[in-house]
Design an enzyme around this catalytic site. Structure first.
Site, PDB file in Angstrom:
ATOM      1  N   ASP A  85     -17.882  -6.860 -31.823  1.00  0.00           N
ATOM      2  CA  ASP A  85     -17.064  -7.414 -31.881  1.00  0.00           C
ATOM      3  C   ASP A  85     -17.296  -9.164 -32.388  1.00  0.00           C
ATOM      4  O   ASP A  85     -18.729  -9.417 -32.037  1.00  0.00           O
ATOM      5  CB  ASP A  85     -16.241  -7.592 -30.738  1.00  0.00           C
ATOM      6  CG  ASP A  85     -14.669  -8.416 -30.557  1.00  0.00           C
ATOM      7  OD1 ASP A  85     -13.943  -8.759 -31.865  1.00  0.00           O
ATOM      8  OD2 ASP A  85     -13.729  -8.000 -30.098  1.00  0.00           O
ATOM      9  N   ASP A 118      -6.505  -5.976 -34.671  1.00  0.00           N
ATOM     10  CA  ASP A 118      -5.752  -5.617 -33.526  1.00  0.00           C
ATOM     11  C   ASP A 118      -4.300  -5.031 -33.032  1.00  0.00           C
ATOM     12  O   ASP A 118      -3.267  -5.124 -32.294  1.00  0.00           O
ATOM     13  CB  ASP A 118      -5.728  -7.182 -32.666  1.00  0.00           C
ATOM     14  CG  ASP A 118      -7.376  -7.340 -32.124  1.00  0.00           C
ATOM     15  OD1 ASP A 118      -8.081  -6.047 -32.420  1.00  0.00           O
ATOM     16  OD2 ASP A 118      -7.289  -8.426 -31.892  1.00  0.00           O
TER      17      ASP A 118
HETATM   18  C1  DGJ Z   1     -10.526  -8.581 -29.648  1.00  0.00           C
HETATM   19  C2  DGJ Z   1     -11.203  -6.962 -30.158  1.00  0.00           C
HETATM   20  O1  DGJ Z   1     -10.217  -6.713 -31.588  1.00  0.00           O
HETATM   21  C3  DGJ Z   1      -9.858  -6.162 -28.807  1.00  0.00           C
HETATM   22  O2  DGJ Z   1     -10.164  -4.762 -29.916  1.00  0.00           O
HETATM   23  C4  DGJ Z   1     -11.007  -6.236 -28.108  1.00  0.00           C
HETATM   24  O3  DGJ Z   1     -12.586  -5.629 -27.878  1.00  0.00           O
HETATM   25  C5  DGJ Z   1     -11.054  -7.882 -27.677  1.00  0.00           C
HETATM   26  N1  DGJ Z   1     -11.356  -8.597 -28.693  1.00  0.00           N
HETATM   27  C6  DGJ Z   1     -12.158  -7.929 -25.867  1.00  0.00           C
HETATM   28  O4  DGJ Z   1     -11.979  -8.571 -25.731  1.00  0.00           O
END
Ligand code: DGJ
Length: 713
Positions: free
Chosen positions: A452, A520
């Protein structure tokens, strides 16, 4: 295939349906000749022999015609290359030689005597995609001044002269990525890019241009995509005479990218271009085929169904809870169980722990191995989340190395999501991350890493470094090197690129990751538009899509059926992200059925050819995938109006002379009828969705014959 003209100054590269040609004048100007349908060398030579335009005092005859406009001389258009050294700015090159590299690469070498700079332009056809990049080598003798590269773009693409170009782009923001928008091009420049240090949610590094009103399945489309995961810029420039050029590369401005001391070199990322005359759909299918064949690792292997608990559990995780979810996920048929954020350090909220990549002893007293073993015993692969490029101020790493973050001396260190960005251009930071991540992947049987990146650069300072600008490109190279090194050392581990959803999706990251987190936003209706945009350039094989809870409390409280949520997510790499401990037995049973169905259609969805049948513009939306004799249609109806039955969906890519059996309805359809009259979806009401599996079972001619035989007997 590369062909060279008789005088050695015209080059023609050809793919299955297209050609690209360029010409070196006797003054060593490198001119663009052709990019479009396949032509013969004699055609390219005829183009090269066309008279040069008359000279005019206020225009340069080179502008709009050069393959790679450099700064300096009679040029007033945007330069792709801008360097300075020893008090001299710009480039004045002489042609050195051409060479053929591996895999049909055409290299054209030029040299600038004042700077001792060699510029190599590289071209390679992969299918009908032309990959272009540039390499700079400072060949000045040792002790000569350093060269400052103010800007080095990967390529400039020149389009044929046409009236009324239209620009397509994929714009967005967090939770609303990759939305397609089209607008008329006019004089001047349209510039898109990122000044954020990562690819960004705001634009995918892709543009497409059509001049004659291309449609989904018809017409000429020129499109370009950049293989870079940091800041970038693509400029689409319509010149005064109507000529259009597209220039793109890494970095967001012209104020300095790197220093080249004598004896050193720098290479740009690839800027890939595609001409297609099969409309936007044909262009997408060519991009998908290119990525599956030349970009994405192991792209002929299908991706597993995954479970991820982020939406269900957030930061509040424990080993016991993850075990419970793993048991339920396995019972659904899930193949890969991913523990998201909050398994490490003091990470009980987003305020602490980033940077300390060892399991939280309160949450995982025996480390990650016991959970990984249990997940494996349940028949699933085991994955974890990391965000290595970041650090919380409240972490052991930051307390030990406050200088490792990007910052300007004496200025505020801006926090987003309570985190700071590590300066990955520093070798000590690179070493630390390599050691931490290598140890982590060795400490437990990890099969999958979700990587991430949850904030943009805002304080790109590097105290003590004489040329801090190199931090921008340096960060991306270090990120690439780290992933490449981890992949080499742990070949069984697959990687997902995530950046708060779709903030790091591009051809560069896709060369070293197995799939991407699309957004997301897991609302199944919003997703249709996001997926529609994503599919313009990238294949379903990398597009992760989760089924989460309803109402969608993360985003909009929208209520949708499990059917609608699943059919929306079946369009990519299926994942489940809901709180399975709260799903009823009926819901779990239904979900099990969808997972089973997905596994059956997965090769067609992930490896087949995609046809966008109906856009997500509010009415019936549908996509189709075709692989050999199999076709899958996914259809969604957001809302039915006036009690009207949605019109049948005309299918594509089928054999008109074939007969297709539909598994869902038990009906048989003639290919020609499906192509021309379409398939009735039977969708009604709000948020309805359906899947249709079709298989070619016979030749229509055989059926017709058998039928007439029956009729006669
Ligand atoms: C952002 C990601 O897009 C989510 O899926 C998740 O992994 C969160 N970060 C976790 O902090």
């Amino acid at each position: 295939m590369i062909e060279i003209g008789a005088d050695g100054r015209t080059w023609l590269l050809s793919g299955p349906t297209s050609s690209y040609a360029l010409r070196l004048t006797d003054r060593d100007e490198l001119l663009h000749l052709h990019w479009g349908p396949r032509i013969a060398l004699a055609d390219a030579e005829a183009l090269a022999a066309a008279p040069t335009p008359p000279e005019r005092p206020f225009e340069s005859w080179l502008d709009g015609r050069e393959e790679y406009p450099v700064e300096g001389g009679p040029r007033f258009t945007r330069p792709a290359l801008s360097v300075r050294g020893g008090g001299v700015r710009g480039t004045e090159w002489r042609f050195l030689r051409w060479a053929e590299g591996d895999d049909d690469e055409l290299q054209l070498h030029f040299t600038d005597a004042v700077h001792g700079l060699q510029v190599t332009l590289s071209y390679r056809m992969r299918g009908d995609v032309v990959e272009r990049c540039a390499v700079l080598i400072n060949q000045a003798p040792e002790g000569s001044p350093e060269l400052e590269v103010l800007r080095v773009d990967s390529a400039t693409w020149t389009l044929p002269l046409r009236e009324r170009w239209r620009l397509s782009q994929l714009h967005g923001r967090w939770a609303a990525e990759s939305r397609l928008v089209r607008s008329q091009l006019t004089y001047g420049e349209r510039v898109i890019g990122s000044r954020r240090g990562h690819t960004g949610h705001q634009h995918l590094p892709w543009v497409a241009l059509d001049a004659d009103g291309a449609t989904e399945e018809r017409g000429e489309v020129y499109s370009c995509a950049l293989a870079w995961s940091g800041s970038w810029r693509i400029s689409v420039h319509q010149l005064p005479d109507g000529a259009v050029q597209i220039t793109g590369g890494s970095g967001h401005d012209d104020s300095g990218q790197t220093l080249l001391p004598p004896g050193t070199a720098t290479a740009t990322p690839v800027f890939a271009g595609l001409w297609s005359d099969g409309g936007f759909g044909g262009a997408s299918r060519a991009w998908h085929a290119y990525q599956r064949a030349h970009v994405i690792p192991d792209a002929d292997e299908v991706r597993p169904v995954l479970y991820n608990s982020w939406e269900a559990t957030g930061f509040d995780i424990s080993e016991e809870q993850q075990r419970a979810l793993a048991g339920r996920a396995a019972a659904l048929g899930v193949e890969l169980f991913v523990v998201d954020d909050a398994w490490f350090g003091a990470r009980v909220s987003d305020r602490a722990g980033l940077g300390d990549w060892t399991p939280n002893p309160d949450r995982f007293p025996g480390g990650l191995k016991p959970l990984a073993d249990e997940v494996h015993a349940l028949g699933m692969r085991f994955g974890i989340w990391v965000e290595p490029e970041m650090v919380n101020a409240d972490s052991d790493l930051y307390r030990a190395h406050p200088d490792w973050v990007q910052h300007h001396p004496g200025r505020a260190r801006t926090e987003f999501r309570n985190q700071l960005v590590l300066n990955l251009a520093r070798p000590d930071v690179q070493n630390y991350l390599w050691e931490q991540l290598d140890a982590l992947l060795s400490s437990a049987p990890v099969d999958y890493v979700k990587w991430d990146f949850n904030r943009c650069f805002s304080d790109p300072g590097w105290p003590g470094e004489p040329y801090p600008q190199r931090l921008w490109d340096g960060h991306v190279h270090a990120f690439y090197d780290l992933v490449d090194r981890l992949r080499a050392a742990h070949p069984g581990v697959a990687f997902e690129s995530c950046s708060g959803g779709g903030g790091r999706i591009d051809l560069g990251v896709l060369a070293r990751t197995d799939q991407v987190w699309t957004s997301d936003n897991t609302d199944p209706l919003d997703r249709l538009a996001i997926q529609h945009g994503f599919s313009q350039i990238h294949p379903a094989r990398v597009m992760a899509a989760w089924v989460t809870d309803s109402p969608n409390t993360q985003l909009n409280d929208r209520v949708s059926s499990l059917r609608f949520r699943f059919v929306s997510a079946l369009a990519g790499v299926l994942g489940v992200g809901g709180d399975l401990t709260r799903w009823s037995d009926d819901e779990l049973a239904e979900a099990r059925g969808w997972v089973e169905l997905y596994k059956e259609i997965r090769p067609v969805v992930q490896l087949g050819e995609l046809y966008r049948l109906r856009d997500p513009d509010g009415g019936l939306c549908a996509v189709q995938y075709v692989l050999g004799d199999d076709a899958v249609v996914l259809a969604w109806l957001p809302a039915q109006a006036y009690g009207q039955e949605p019109a049948p969906v005309r299918l594509r890519g089928l054999d008109p002379a074939g007969v297709y059996a539909c598994r869902e309805t038990g009906e048989e359809h003639r290919g020609a009828v499906l192509l021309h009259h379409g398939l009735r979806t039977g969708l009604r009401g709000d948020l309805d969705a359906a899947v249709f599996r079709l298989r070619r079972i016979a030749d229509a001619a055989d059926i017709t014959e058998a039928y007439s035989g029956l009729a006669q007997s």
